[in-house]
Motif scaffolding. Structure first.
Motif, PDB file in Angstrom:
ATOM      1  N   MET A  28      -1.112 -14.901 -22.919  1.00 50.54           N
ATOM      2  CA  MET A  28      -0.517 -14.323 -21.711  1.00 50.54           C
ATOM      3  C   MET A  28       0.797 -13.640 -22.046  1.00 50.54           C
ATOM      4  SD  MET A  28      -1.152 -17.514 -19.113  1.00 50.54           S
ATOM      5  CE  MET A  28      -0.177 -16.924 -17.722  1.00 50.54           C
ATOM      6  N   MET A  29       1.620 -14.326 -22.865  1.00 53.07           N
ATOM      7  CA  MET A  29       2.943 -13.798 -23.187  1.00 53.07           C
ATOM      8  C   MET A  29       2.876 -12.621 -24.147  1.00 53.07           C
ATOM      9  SD  MET A  29       5.321 -17.171 -23.495  1.00 53.07           S
ATOM     10  CE  MET A  29       6.807 -16.168 -23.663  1.00 53.07           C
ATOM     11  N   VAL A  30       2.048 -12.750 -25.180  1.00 51.33           N
ATOM     12  CA  VAL A  30       2.050 -11.728 -26.223  1.00 51.33           C
ATOM     13  C   VAL A  30       1.324 -10.464 -25.750  1.00 51.33           C
ATOM     14  CG1 VAL A  30      -0.031 -12.330 -27.575  1.00 51.33           C
ATOM     15  CG2 VAL A  30       2.020 -11.544 -28.753  1.00 51.33           C
ATOM     16  N   GLU A  31       0.317 -10.619 -24.882  1.00 51.70           N
ATOM     17  CA  GLU A  31      -0.427  -9.452 -24.393  1.00 51.70           C
ATOM     18  C   GLU A  31      -0.005  -9.035 -22.988  1.00 51.70           C
ATOM     19  OE1 GLU A  31      -2.499  -7.489 -25.817  1.00 51.70           O
ATOM     20  OE2 GLU A  31      -3.277  -8.514 -27.581  1.00 51.70           O
ATOM     21  N   GLY A  32       0.802  -9.866 -22.344  1.00 51.20           N
ATOM     22  CA  GLY A  32       1.231  -9.563 -20.976  1.00 51.20           C
ATOM     23  C   GLY A  32       0.076  -9.575 -19.983  1.00 51.20           C
ATOM     24  N   VAL A  33      -0.868 -10.500 -20.176  1.00 50.21           N
ATOM     25  CA  VAL A  33      -2.020 -10.585 -19.268  1.00 50.21           C
ATOM     26  C   VAL A  33      -1.922 -11.835 -18.388  1.00 50.21           C
ATOM     27  CG1 VAL A  33      -3.584  -9.296 -20.770  1.00 50.21           C
ATOM     28  CG2 VAL A  33      -3.432 -11.783 -21.020  1.00 50.21           C
ATOM     29  N   SER A  34      -2.772 -11.891 -17.359  1.00 51.39           N
ATOM     30  CA  SER A  34      -2.786 -13.027 -16.432  1.00 51.39           C
ATOM     31  C   SER A  34      -3.508 -14.214 -17.067  1.00 51.39           C
ATOM     32  CB  SER A  34      -3.505 -12.640 -15.145  1.00 51.39           C
ATOM     33  OG  SER A  34      -4.883 -12.459 -15.416  1.00 51.39           O
ATOM     34  N   PHE A  35      -3.364 -15.380 -16.444  1.00 52.35           N
ATOM     35  CA  PHE A  35      -4.049 -16.574 -16.947  1.00 52.35           C
ATOM     36  C   PHE A  35      -5.579 -16.398 -16.978  1.00 52.35           C
ATOM     37  CE2 PHE A  35      -5.922 -20.827 -16.080  1.00 52.35           C
ATOM     38  CZ  PHE A  35      -5.608 -21.419 -17.300  1.00 52.35           C
ATOM     39  N   PRO A  36      -6.219 -15.940 -15.878  1.00 52.16           N
ATOM     40  CA  PRO A  36      -7.683 -15.755 -15.944  1.00 52.16           C
ATOM     41  C   PRO A  36      -8.102 -14.767 -17.034  1.00 52.16           C
ATOM     42  CG  PRO A  36      -6.933 -15.640 -13.680  1.00 52.16           C
ATOM     43  CD  PRO A  36      -5.702 -15.676 -14.534  1.00 52.16           C
ATOM     44  N   ASP A  37      -7.309 -13.707 -17.234  1.00 47.77           N
ATOM     45  CA  ASP A  37      -7.668 -12.734 -18.277  1.00 47.77           C
ATOM     46  C   ASP A  37      -7.575 -13.349 -19.665  1.00 47.77           C
ATOM     47  OD1 ASP A  37      -8.329 -10.782 -16.533  1.00 47.77           O
ATOM     48  OD2 ASP A  37      -6.387  -9.748 -16.621  1.00 47.77           O
ATOM     49  N   ALA A  38      -6.548 -14.163 -19.887  1.00 50.44           N
ATOM     50  CA  ALA A  38      -6.407 -14.834 -21.184  1.00 50.44           C
ATOM     51  C   ALA A  38      -7.591 -15.771 -21.407  1.00 50.44           C
ATOM     52  CB  ALA A  38      -5.091 -15.612 -21.239  1.00 50.44           C
ATOM     53  N   VAL A  39      -7.999 -16.489 -20.361  1.00 54.91           N
ATOM     54  CA  VAL A  39      -9.134 -17.410 -20.475  1.00 54.91           C
ATOM     55  C   VAL A  39     -10.413 -16.622 -20.779  1.00 54.91           C
ATOM     56  CG1 VAL A  39     -10.572 -19.085 -19.235  1.00 54.91           C
ATOM     57  CG2 VAL A  39      -8.094 -19.153 -18.983  1.00 54.91           C
ATOM     58  N   ARG A  40     -10.602 -15.496 -20.084  1.00 52.61           N
ATOM     59  CA  ARG A  40     -11.808 -14.678 -20.308  1.00 52.61           C
ATOM     60  C   ARG A  40     -11.853 -14.137 -21.730  1.00 52.61           C
ATOM     61  NH1 ARG A  40     -11.324 -13.314 -14.852  1.00 52.61           N
ATOM     62  NH2 ARG A  40     -13.091 -14.297 -13.806  1.00 52.61           N
ATOM     63  N   THR A  41     -10.730 -13.614 -22.208  1.00 51.08           N
ATOM     64  CA  THR A  41     -10.680 -13.039 -23.560  1.00 51.08           C
ATOM     65  C   THR A  41     -11.055 -14.089 -24.598  1.00 51.08           C
ATOM     66  OG1 THR A  41      -8.911 -11.591 -22.846  1.00 51.08           O
ATOM     67  CG2 THR A  41      -9.193 -11.844 -25.218  1.00 51.08           C
ATOM     68  N   LEU A  42     -10.427 -15.279 -24.510  1.00 54.75           N
ATOM     69  CA  LEU A  42     -10.702 -16.310 -25.503  1.00 54.75           C
ATOM     70  C   LEU A  42     -12.092 -16.903 -25.297  1.00 54.75           C
ATOM     71  CD1 LEU A  42      -7.186 -17.990 -25.679  1.00 54.75           C
ATOM     72  CD2 LEU A  42      -8.228 -16.423 -27.324  1.00 54.75           C
ATOM     73  N   GLY A  43     -12.554 -16.923 -24.047  1.00 52.89           N
ATOM     74  CA  GLY A  43     -13.917 -17.387 -23.753  1.00 52.89           C
ATOM     75  C   GLY A  43     -14.936 -16.505 -24.440  1.00 52.89           C
ATOM     76  N   ALA A  44     -14.743 -15.192 -24.349  1.00 54.76           N
ATOM     77  CA  ALA A  44     -15.675 -14.246 -24.976  1.00 54.76           C
ATOM     78  C   ALA A  44     -15.741 -14.498 -26.477  1.00 54.76           C
ATOM     79  CB  ALA A  44     -15.234 -12.820 -24.682  1.00 54.76           C
ATOM     80  N   LYS A  45     -14.578 -14.745 -27.100  1.00 51.08           N
ATOM     81  CA  LYS A  45     -14.549 -15.018 -28.546  1.00 51.08           C
ATOM     82  C   LYS A  45     -15.258 -16.312 -28.892  1.00 51.08           C
ATOM     83  CE  LYS A  45     -10.530 -12.384 -29.888  1.00 51.08           C
ATOM     84  NZ  LYS A  45      -9.095 -12.438 -29.632  1.00 51.08           N
ATOM     85  N   ALA A  46     -15.178 -17.295 -27.979  1.00 51.61           N
ATOM     86  CA  ALA A  46     -15.793 -18.597 -28.227  1.00 51.61           C
ATOM     87  C   ALA A  46     -17.262 -18.608 -27.792  1.00 51.61           C
ATOM     88  CB  ALA A  46     -15.006 -19.682 -27.492  1.00 51.61           C
ATOM     89  N   GLY A  47     -17.732 -17.492 -27.291  1.00 47.41           N
ATOM     90  CA  GLY A  47     -19.126 -17.409 -26.864  1.00 47.41           C
ATOM     91  C   GLY A  47     -19.369 -18.015 -25.491  1.00 47.41           C
ATOM     92  N   ILE A  48     -18.319 -18.129 -24.695  1.00 48.30           N
ATOM     93  CA  ILE A  48     -18.476 -18.651 -23.331  1.00 48.30           C
ATOM     94  C   ILE A  48     -18.157 -17.530 -22.345  1.00 48.30           C
ATOM     95  CG2 ILE A  48     -17.632 -20.329 -21.631  1.00 48.30           C
ATOM     96  CD1 ILE A  48     -16.792 -22.069 -24.065  1.00 48.30           C
ATOM     97  N   THR A  49     -19.177 -17.135 -21.582  1.00 51.71           N
ATOM     98  CA  THR A  49     -18.952 -16.068 -20.612  1.00 51.71           C
ATOM     99  C   THR A  49     -18.380 -16.680 -19.336  1.00 51.71           C
ATOM    100  OG1 THR A  49     -20.903 -15.060 -21.531  1.00 51.71           O
ATOM    101  CG2 THR A  49     -20.021 -14.057 -19.534  1.00 51.71           C
ATOM    102  N   VAL A  50     -17.258 -16.172 -18.900  1.00 47.95           N
ATOM    103  CA  VAL A  50     -16.646 -16.659 -17.670  1.00 47.95           C
ATOM    104  C   VAL A  50     -17.016 -15.695 -16.547  1.00 47.95           C
ATOM    105  CG1 VAL A  50     -14.470 -17.232 -16.536  1.00 47.95           C
ATOM    106  CG2 VAL A  50     -14.734 -17.641 -18.985  1.00 47.95           C
TER     107      VAL A  50
END
Ligand SMILES: [Zn+2]
Length: 212
Positions: free
Chosen positions: A75-97
């Motif tokens: 969130m801090m380094v990319e300046g994104v919201s909490f849900p966006d950070a969760v979605r980005t890392l979810g996609a990398k972990a193979g979990i679609t939110v």
């Protein structure tokens, strides 16, 4: 608040993500004992004080005081919201939110939002009292403890008065039910009604732990 993601999904993604791997994409980490060190991206420095703890999966900067889990970092380094950070890392972990959740999830969301609304009302009420005559003694105490106006604002400090039902009365007048007051830990029940849980004390609100 943005869009709501159930806690279990957030936790699942957190567990399948390695904070070291994520931080390494932005910073050069050097091992120092149990921790990994880097130059902090959030403040200017020449010697590294930005720590990553792989065991606890958290980061902390001893220079500027920022810290948290992998979502907070993104969130801090990319300046994104909490849900966006969760979605980005979810996609990398193979979990679609999903963008939307079922009605049951939505009910859970509105319960949460309602809780925050009521906590918000309480916080504002206690803050107001701190600035009034009734809160004068508490204010003197804070001044003695060197808590400036700025930190009082930052931490949203307030004062709960000595009576039995000041907050209860106030919240009931705002349409909050007795049940809600008790469930949220703001009041305790007794035979013929309920009374305030916090009396004659300075209030330090606690913020959402999900992003810490
Ligand atoms: Zn820093």
């Amino acid at each position: 608040m943005g869009s709501y993601i159930p806690d279990e999904v957030v936790e699942d993604i957190r567990q399948r993500t390695d904070i070291v791997e994520v931080v390494s994409q932005y910073l050069t980490l050097e091992r120092r004992g149990k921790n990994l060190l880097a130059l902090c991206p959030f403040h200017q420095e020449k010697t590294p004080s930005f720590n990553v703890n792989p065991e606890k999966q958290i980061f902390h900067c001893f220079g500027c005081g920022v810290g948290g889990n992998v979502f907070k970092f993104l969130m801090m380094v990319e300046g994104v919201s909490f849900p966006d950070a969760v979605r980005t890392l979810g996609a990398k972990a193979g979990i679609t939110v999903p963008e939307r959740y079922s009605p049951a999830d939505t009910a859970q969301k509105s319960k949460k939002e309602r809780a925050w609304e009521i906590y918000g009302l309480s916080r504002e009420y206690y803050r107001l009292l701190l600035s009034k005559e009734v809160g004068q003694r508490a204010m003197q105490y804070l001044v003695k403890r060197n808590l400036t106006k700025t930190s009082q604002e930052t931490f949203q400090l307030g004062y709960a008065p000595a009576g039995w039902d000041a907050l209860t009365k106030y919240l009931l007048s705002k349409g909050v039910s007795k049940d809600e007051l008790i469930k949220l830990g703001l009041a305790q029940s007794k035979e013929n009604g309920c009374y305030d849980r916090f009396r004659d004390r300075v209030i330090f609100p606690i913020w959402d732990s999900q992003v810490e």
